[in-house]
Design a protein around this motif. Structure first.
Motif, mmCIF file in Angstrom:
data_model
loop_
_atom_site.group_PDB
_atom_site.id
_atom_site.type_symbol
_atom_site.label_atom_id
_atom_site.label_comp_id
_atom_site.label_asym_id
_atom_site.label_seq_id
_atom_site.Cartn_x
_atom_site.Cartn_y
_atom_site.Cartn_z
ATOM 1 N N ILE A 76 -0.554 3.137 10.909
ATOM 2 C CA ILE A 76 -1.474 2.758 9.829
ATOM 3 C C ILE A 76 -1.012 1.462 9.176
ATOM 4 C CG2 ILE A 76 -2.287 3.442 7.528
ATOM 5 C CD1 ILE A 76 -2.529 6.298 8.643
ATOM 6 N N ARG A 77 0.285 1.317 8.998
ATOM 7 C CA ARG A 77 0.842 0.081 8.407
ATOM 8 C C ARG A 77 0.523 -1.125 9.297
ATOM 9 N NH1 ARG A 77 1.956 -3.603 5.049
ATOM 10 N NH2 ARG A 77 4.080 -4.156 4.582
ATOM 11 N N GLN A 78 0.618 -0.953 10.611
ATOM 12 C CA GLN A 78 0.336 -2.052 11.536
ATOM 13 C C GLN A 78 -1.125 -2.478 11.471
ATOM 14 O OE1 GLN A 78 1.640 -0.562 15.315
ATOM 15 N NE2 GLN A 78 3.717 -1.371 15.089
ATOM 16 N N GLN A 79 -2.010 -1.540 11.205
ATOM 17 C CA GLN A 79 -3.443 -1.848 11.157
ATOM 18 C C GLN A 79 -3.968 -1.757 9.722
ATOM 19 O OE1 GLN A 79 -5.940 -0.179 14.171
ATOM 20 N NE2 GLN A 79 -4.216 0.137 15.570
ATOM 21 N N GLN A 80 -3.171 -2.190 8.777
ATOM 22 C CA GLN A 80 -3.511 -2.072 7.363
ATOM 23 C C GLN A 80 -4.822 -2.759 6.996
ATOM 24 O OE1 GLN A 80 -0.762 -4.171 4.830
ATOM 25 N NE2 GLN A 80 -0.296 -5.629 6.449
ATOM 26 N N PHE A 106 8.304 2.631 5.088
ATOM 27 C CA PHE A 106 7.180 2.176 5.895
ATOM 28 C C PHE A 106 6.325 1.120 5.199
ATOM 29 C CE2 PHE A 106 8.404 6.209 7.736
ATOM 30 C CZ PHE A 106 8.522 5.839 9.059
ATOM 31 N N GLY A 107 6.761 0.639 4.057
ATOM 32 C CA GLY A 107 6.050 -0.424 3.359
ATOM 33 C C GLY A 107 4.741 0.015 2.749
ATOM 34 N N LEU A 108 4.542 1.310 2.565
ATOM 35 C CA LEU A 108 3.292 1.806 1.980
ATOM 36 C C LEU A 108 3.227 1.504 0.491
ATOM 37 C CD1 LEU A 108 3.152 5.291 3.748
ATOM 38 C CD2 LEU A 108 2.110 3.150 4.503
ATOM 39 N N VAL A 155 -4.899 5.887 15.265
ATOM 40 C CA VAL A 155 -5.574 5.182 14.173
ATOM 41 C C VAL A 155 -7.032 4.910 14.523
ATOM 42 C CG1 VAL A 155 -5.584 3.042 12.837
ATOM 43 C CG2 VAL A 155 -3.446 4.202 13.292
ATOM 44 N N GLU A 156 -7.313 4.637 15.763
ATOM 45 C CA GLU A 156 -8.701 4.359 16.181
ATOM 46 C C GLU A 156 -9.612 5.540 15.877
ATOM 47 O OE1 GLU A 156 -6.000 3.956 18.277
ATOM 48 O OE2 GLU A 156 -5.898 1.785 18.017
#
Length: 162
Positions: A76-80, A106-108, A155-156
């Motif tokens: 989710i982080r990669q596709q923020q 995770f940088g959320l 994520v898709e």
């Protein structure tokens, strides 16, 4: 003697039937609850960020030590950017400091649409029923349940229901 045995069997059988029907009623009540986005006012969040009103919402039950949850968070982080118009709530029944560490890892905690929080097991059960981790609920802008996933999801697949 036989009469007592029959009476005992009847009482046991009746008790089992009652217990089964009671559990089915609880499951039915819980499934009705999750069809609209529950309000979990008692949840404690790591940071206070403005909620995106009138936008789709994703609720993700996670455990900070769960490897599947780690992968979900990283994806989710990669596709923020794809979640820019969505409120994403990460909820755990672990202590708030563990949720905070997960969000930071995770940088959320740096993303405005991500809300990481903790609530008690009882509060989680009352709002969403029995849940494992990861357990994902996707609600539309109308706050109605669109899709529920139990376990890891690409994520898709999440984006398809936003």
């Amino acid at each position: 003697m036989k009469n007592y045995l029959y009476l005992l069997l009847f009482i046991l059988f009746t008790g089992m039937i009652y217990k089964i029907l009671d559990r089915l009623a609880v499951r039915k009540e819980t499934s009705h609850k999750i069809h609209t986005l529950p309000i979990v006012a008692s949840a404690k969040f790591t940071t206070l960020k403005p909620m995106l009103l009138g936008k789709p919402t994703i609720v993700i039950f996670f455990d900070p030590d769960c490897e599947l949850c780690h992968r979900e968070a990283a994806q989710i982080r990669q596709q923020q950017a794809a979640f820019a118009n969505t409120s994403v709530y990460w909820l755990t029944t672990q202590p708030l400091n563990k949720a905070r560490a997960f969000a930071h890892q995770f940088g959320l905690d740096t993303l405005s649409m991500m809300h990481v929080g903790a609530l008690t097991r009882e509060e989680a059960y009352q709002a969403f029923g029995p849940t494992g981790v990861p357990h994902i609920f996707i609600y539309g802008a109308d706050k109605r349940l669109r899709k529920e996933y139990k376990g890891e999801v690409k994520v898709e697949a999440l984006l398809k229901y936003l």
